[in-house]
Every structure is written in structure tokens, then in C-alpha cells.
Design a protein around this motif. Structure first.
Motif, PDB file in Angstrom:
ATOM      1  N   MET A  95      10.001  -9.323 -19.299  1.00  0.00           N
ATOM      2  CA  MET A  95       9.569  -9.437 -17.902  1.00  0.00           C
ATOM      3  C   MET A  95       9.061  -8.094 -17.398  1.00  0.00           C
ATOM      4  O   MET A  95       9.435  -7.034 -17.921  1.00  0.00           O
ATOM      5  N   GLY A  96       8.260  -8.132 -16.368  1.00  0.00           N
ATOM      6  CA  GLY A  96       7.721  -6.909 -15.803  1.00  0.00           C
ATOM      7  C   GLY A  96       8.075  -6.766 -14.346  1.00  0.00           C
ATOM      8  O   GLY A  96       8.820  -7.564 -13.778  1.00  0.00           O
ATOM      9  N   GLY A  97       7.530  -5.735 -13.735  1.00  0.00           N
ATOM     10  CA  GLY A  97       7.775  -5.497 -12.327  1.00  0.00           C
ATOM     11  C   GLY A  97       6.710  -4.591 -11.744  1.00  0.00           C
ATOM     12  O   GLY A  97       5.882  -4.015 -12.464  1.00  0.00           O
ATOM     13  N   ILE A  98       6.720  -4.475 -10.419  1.00  0.00           N
ATOM     14  CA  ILE A  98       5.750  -3.657  -9.699  1.00  0.00           C
ATOM     15  C   ILE A  98       6.292  -2.243  -9.567  1.00  0.00           C
ATOM     16  O   ILE A  98       7.384  -2.030  -9.036  1.00  0.00           O
ATOM     17  N   VAL A  99       5.536  -1.281 -10.061  1.00  0.00           N
ATOM     18  CA  VAL A  99       5.897   0.128  -9.927  1.00  0.00           C
ATOM     19  C   VAL A  99       5.530   0.633  -8.537  1.00  0.00           C
ATOM     20  O   VAL A  99       6.324   1.267  -7.841  1.00  0.00           O
ATOM     21  N   ASP A 100       4.302   0.347  -8.122  1.00  0.00           N
ATOM     22  CA  ASP A 100       3.804   0.799  -6.821  1.00  0.00           C
ATOM     23  C   ASP A 100       2.536   0.014  -6.511  1.00  0.00           C
ATOM     24  O   ASP A 100       1.933  -0.614  -7.391  1.00  0.00           O
ATOM     25  N   PHE A 101       2.102   0.073  -5.268  1.00  0.00           N
ATOM     26  CA  PHE A 101       0.866  -0.592  -4.866  1.00  0.00           C
ATOM     27  C   PHE A 101       0.285   0.145  -3.671  1.00  0.00           C
ATOM     28  O   PHE A 101       0.982   0.862  -2.948  1.00  0.00           O
ATOM     29  N   ALA A 102      -1.011  -0.026  -3.465  1.00  0.00           N
ATOM     30  CA  ALA A 102      -1.702   0.593  -2.324  1.00  0.00           C
ATOM     31  C   ALA A 102      -2.759  -0.365  -1.814  1.00  0.00           C
ATOM     32  O   ALA A 102      -3.258  -1.220  -2.551  1.00  0.00           O
ATOM     33  N   VAL A 103      -3.101  -0.204  -0.544  1.00  0.00           N
ATOM     34  CA  VAL A 103      -4.102  -1.043   0.113  1.00  0.00           C
ATOM     35  C   VAL A 103      -5.190  -0.149   0.691  1.00  0.00           C
ATOM     36  O   VAL A 103      -4.905   0.930   1.221  1.00  0.00           O
ATOM     37  N   ALA A 104      -6.439  -0.588   0.590  1.00  0.00           N
ATOM     38  CA  ALA A 104      -7.572   0.131   1.176  1.00  0.00           C
ATOM     39  C   ALA A 104      -8.337  -0.811   2.103  1.00  0.00           C
ATOM     40  O   ALA A 104      -8.520  -1.994   1.786  1.00  0.00           O
ATOM     41  N   PHE A 105      -8.775  -0.271   3.238  1.00  0.00           N
ATOM     42  CA  PHE A 105      -9.514  -1.062   4.216  1.00  0.00           C
ATOM     43  C   PHE A 105     -10.957  -0.583   4.296  1.00  0.00           C
ATOM     44  O   PHE A 105     -11.242   0.603   4.106  1.00  0.00           O
ATOM     45  N   LEU A 123       0.973 -11.392 -15.936  1.00  0.00           N
ATOM     46  CA  LEU A 123       1.285 -10.107 -16.555  1.00  0.00           C
ATOM     47  C   LEU A 123       2.773  -9.799 -16.583  1.00  0.00           C
ATOM     48  O   LEU A 123       3.216  -8.962 -17.372  1.00  0.00           O
ATOM     49  N   CYS A 124       3.549 -10.445 -15.703  1.00  0.00           N
ATOM     50  CA  CYS A 124       4.990 -10.207 -15.681  1.00  0.00           C
ATOM     51  C   CYS A 124       5.766 -11.211 -16.515  1.00  0.00           C
ATOM     52  O   CYS A 124       6.995 -11.117 -16.619  1.00  0.00           O
ATOM     53  N   ALA A 125       5.073 -12.169 -17.107  1.00  0.00           N
ATOM     54  CA  ALA A 125       5.746 -13.141 -17.964  1.00  0.00           C
ATOM     55  C   ALA A 125       6.293 -12.449 -19.203  1.00  0.00           C
ATOM     56  O   ALA A 125       5.802 -11.396 -19.639  1.00  0.00           O
ATOM     57  N   ALA A 126       7.312 -13.035 -19.773  1.00  0.00           N
ATOM     58  CA  ALA A 126       7.936 -12.464 -20.971  1.00  0.00           C
ATOM     59  C   ALA A 126       6.899 -12.298 -22.077  1.00  0.00           C
ATOM     60  O   ALA A 126       6.146 -13.213 -22.393  1.00  0.00           O
ATOM     61  N   LEU A 184       0.263  -1.642  -9.513  1.00  0.00           N
ATOM     62  CA  LEU A 184       0.582  -1.114 -10.837  1.00  0.00           C
ATOM     63  C   LEU A 184       1.834  -1.810 -11.357  1.00  0.00           C
ATOM     64  O   LEU A 184       2.897  -1.764 -10.728  1.00  0.00           O
ATOM     65  N   LEU A 185       1.703  -2.471 -12.502  1.00  0.00           N
ATOM     66  CA  LEU A 185       2.801  -3.192 -13.132  1.00  0.00           C
ATOM     67  C   LEU A 185       3.272  -2.455 -14.374  1.00  0.00           C
ATOM     68  O   LEU A 185       2.499  -1.739 -15.014  1.00  0.00           O
ATOM     69  N   GLN A 186       4.529  -2.673 -14.711  1.00  0.00           N
ATOM     70  CA  GLN A 186       5.107  -2.033 -15.887  1.00  0.00           C
ATOM     71  C   GLN A 186       6.018  -3.026 -16.598  1.00  0.00           C
ATOM     72  O   GLN A 186       6.704  -3.831 -15.966  1.00  0.00           O
ATOM     73  N   GLY A 187       6.019  -2.997 -17.927  1.00  0.00           N
ATOM     74  CA  GLY A 187       6.993  -3.758 -18.680  1.00  0.00           C
ATOM     75  C   GLY A 187       8.379  -3.220 -18.369  1.00  0.00           C
ATOM     76  O   GLY A 187       8.627  -2.035 -18.519  1.00  0.00           O
ATOM     77  N   GLY A 188       9.290  -4.073 -17.913  1.00  0.00           N
ATOM     78  CA  GLY A 188      10.572  -3.615 -17.385  1.00  0.00           C
ATOM     79  C   GLY A 188      10.653  -3.960 -15.908  1.00  0.00           C
ATOM     80  O   GLY A 188       9.788  -4.637 -15.359  1.00  0.00           O
ATOM     81  N   ALA A 189      11.687  -3.481 -15.254  1.00  0.00           N
ATOM     82  CA  ALA A 189      11.958  -3.916 -13.878  1.00  0.00           C
ATOM     83  C   ALA A 189      10.962  -3.394 -12.865  1.00  0.00           C
ATOM     84  O   ALA A 189      10.530  -4.114 -11.972  1.00  0.00           O
ATOM     85  N   GLY A 190      10.567  -2.126 -12.946  1.00  0.00           N
ATOM     86  CA  GLY A 190       9.738  -1.543 -11.906  1.00  0.00           C
ATOM     87  C   GLY A 190      10.520  -1.353 -10.621  1.00  0.00           C
ATOM     88  O   GLY A 190      11.743  -1.559 -10.563  1.00  0.00           O
ATOM     89  N   PHE A 246       9.863  -3.092  -7.858  1.00  0.00           N
ATOM     90  CA  PHE A 246      10.049  -4.463  -7.404  1.00  0.00           C
ATOM     91  C   PHE A 246      10.130  -5.327  -8.660  1.00  0.00           C
ATOM     92  O   PHE A 246       9.120  -5.567  -9.323  1.00  0.00           O
ATOM     93  N   ARG A 247      11.315  -5.787  -8.983  1.00  0.00           N
ATOM     94  CA  ARG A 247      11.505  -6.587 -10.192  1.00  0.00           C
ATOM     95  C   ARG A 247      10.980  -7.995  -9.976  1.00  0.00           C
ATOM     96  O   ARG A 247      11.315  -8.647  -8.978  1.00  0.00           O
ATOM     97  N   PHE A 248      10.156  -8.447 -10.883  1.00  0.00           N
ATOM     98  CA  PHE A 248       9.624  -9.811 -10.829  1.00  0.00           C
ATOM     99  C   PHE A 248      10.707 -10.765 -11.314  1.00  0.00           C
ATOM    100  O   PHE A 248      11.200 -10.655 -12.439  1.00  0.00           O
TER     101      PHE A 248
END
Length: 319
Positions: A1-11, A122-125, A167-173, A175-177
Motif C-alpha cells: 500500500m502507499g500513501g501521500i507524502v505531500d501535496f500542493a495546489v496552484a491557482f 497507485l496506492c494499491a498493493a 506526491l505518493l510513496q510506497g509505504g504509509a506517507g 496520509f496513509r491510504f
């Protein structure tokens, strides 16, 4: 499983204003205000491109996390499929400019549910190995496909533009998915569709059909309960329930139906309209920036899209 490391928004740099919409369409200002809930909101300026917003958001995330682009293995651009150029890969363009030279770059089209669809994939096993990174870019050009001259399109006049990079990472991050459930009711597939006009594509609705509001409540409720059963929680355990900003009345009706207090959600209608697939990420960023997240918080992101598709994505904040 994966998780979100960080995210950003642009307008984007321009704004849509209901006074201009009124002049073009003849729809009363009061009626427009009931749709947009604000007098103006961010939209792409003439010549401004959505992929460039996504690139800026991605650079913000990589700079903030210190993750080199060379470590990204997948770049996914998520949206409606109506990109800045036809028959073209915005994922490949952004991946190249970032320097993600070893990444597989591709697109996912599921309208405003596309970003969460990409995250689900992308967060699926097995999708990401421990320590591997992927980048999901959520961006569209919805405001450029709305015809403000057409009063029959007024329900779409709240379509704004924004871009997000996750940004996603294999592992919890961070924000754990935990789980995601999605479904589509294809009987609504032709309710909205694009039509070429004046060198661009405009979104048009077919003859009005009742029942869509009920479908939103029914589908979201079923998906919430499916997620909760999968993670072994109850509705009382939902710390934050975030929904895309297509319709404030629907937002409030859904919270009431689920028994979730309004303070457990985020309402940005006074300053933003519907920012496409970035809505729930904007709301999540607001919670993060305000210090309202606590370790262990169960977060649900409710997304919907033309088609019609609905999705609930469940995350757990790791602190």
C-alpha cells in the motif's frame, strides 16, 4: 500500500465574475449567486495553460519535500481528457520538465474523479515498492469549456480552474491510504457532453432529467459505508469529510443524511467555486494549514464526476 507524502495546489491568474456572466447570458445576478456562492473565482487567463499550473504545483511539492525528480517512477496526469492540446500527453511534458527521466508518464481521464482514481491505482498493493515515488497531477481547463452566453448552461457557471500535485510513496506517507471505493451509473453518460464550437469544446447538457440529486446521496452513502466496513470504523470515527464543491445544497444534504456535523467538513464556497478535481485537496490543505489535523484522524474525500461516477477515498493522517 502507499500513501501521500505531500501535496500542493496552484491557482490561475484570472477570475470569472458573475457580473460578466450576467451581461453575457442575461441570467439574473441573484440566480448566478445561488450557483457560484461568490462573486468571483479563479479561472485560466487567455493563453494560460493548465499543464503549467500542474508543473508549478509539482515543483512546489518536490522543493518542499526534497525528493529528487529522478526518484519518481510514475507521473500521472488526471482530469477530463480535454487537455491543453489535442492528441498530446501533458504527463510526459511535465515529467520531462521536472527531470523525471526514468518515470512512466501517462494520463487518467475520469473528469473530477480522476485524481482520486489515479491515487487509488497507485496506492494499491504492489503498485509502488517501499520507498518508490509517484506523482499525480490533477488539472483541467473546465472554465474554458463553459459558454457564458448560454443561459441553459448556467448550472456550469461555477466551474473554475486549479491544479494540484500529489506526491505518493510506497509505504504509509503522511496520509496513509486505507481504502477507496468507486462506482459509475452509466445511465447518466449522455447527460452532459462536449460540442465543438468556435474553435473550442463547450459542455452542453441534454434535456433536463430528474433524479441526479438523489443518485448523489444514494451512491455516496453506499460508498461511505463500504469504506467504513473495509477499515473497521463507523461514521462517528470520521474526523473530516471533504467533498468537491459542485453544489453546496448537495454538500449540506449529504452531511445531514450521513449524520456528519458541518464542522467536520470544509466549506470554501464564499471564496471559491468548483475548482474541478482539486476541490478536496484544497480543503485538505486548508485543514493542514490551520493545524486542524491530529494524528490518527480518519479523512474521507468524496469526489464525483460527469459520466456519472462517484468515489470515496479514505486516508489516515499520520502526523
Amino acid at each position: 500500500m502507499g500513501g501521500i507524502v505531500d501535496f500542493a495546489v496552484a491557482f490561475p491568474s484570472a477570475r470569472a465574475d458573475i457580473r460578466a456572466m450576467h451581461s453575457a447570458s442575461g441570467v439574473a445576478l441573484a440566480d448566478l449567486a445561488r450557483i457560484t456562492h461568490c462573486e468571483s473565482f479563479p479561472v485560466l487567463a487567455d493563453g494560460e495553460r493548465s499543464w503549467e499550473l500542474a508543473l508549478g504545483a509539482a515543483r512546489t511539492v518536490l522543493d518542499r519535500t526534497g525528493v529528487p525528480a529522478s526518484r519518481i517512477r510514475q507521473v500521472v496526469y488526471a482530469g477530463s481528457g480535454e487537455w491543453d492540446r489535442p492528441f498530446w500527453s501533458p504527463a510526459a511534458k511535465v515529467g520531462h520538465l521536472l527531470g523525471a527521466d526514468d518515470a512512466h508518464c501517462y494520463e487518467v481521464a475520469n473528469f473530477c474523479n480522476a485524481g482520486m482514481t489515479a491515487i487509488r491505482l497507485l496506492c494499491a498493493a504492489g503498485a509502488l515498492n517501499e520507498g518508490e515515488y509517484a506523482l499525480v497531477l490533477v488539472s483541467d481547463r473546465l472554465s474554458r469549456m463553459v459558454d457564458y452566453r448560454d443561459p441553459d448552461s448556467k448550472a456550469l457557471f461555477n466551474f473554475g480552474d486549479a491544479a494540484a500535485a500529489v506526491l505518493l510513496q510506497g509505504g504509509a506517507g503522511r496520509f496513509r491510504f486505507l481504502h477507496s471505493a468507486m462506482r459509475t451509473d452509466g445511465s447518466w453518460a449522455d447527460y452532459y457532453a462536449g460540442e465543438p464550437a468556435d474553435g473550442r469544446v463547450l459542455i452542453k447538457r441534454t434535456a433536463h432529467r430528474t433524479g441526479l440529486a438523489d443518485a448523489y446521496v444514494r451512491q455516496f452513502t453506499a460508498l461511505v459505508d463500504e469504506n467504513l466496513a473495509a477499515v473497521g470504523r463507523t461514521r462517528d470515527n470520521i474526523a473530516h469529510f471533504l467533498i468537491n464543491h459542485g453544489d453546496r445544497d448537495m454538500h449540506e444534504r449529504l452531511l445531514g443524511s450521513l449524520g456528519i456535523p458541518a464542522e467536520r467538513s470544509v466549506f470554501n464556497y464564499d471564496r471559491l467555486a468548483h475548482m474541478g478535481g482539486a476541490d478536496t485537496l484544497i480543503a485538505l490543505g486548508d485543514l493542514r494549514d490551520a493545524g486542524r489535523l491530529r494524528s490518527g484522524d480518519l479523512i474521507m474525500l468524496a469526489t464525483s464526476a460527469m459520466g456519472f461516477s462517484w468515489g470515496i477515498t479514505t486516508l489516515e493522517y499520520q502526523g
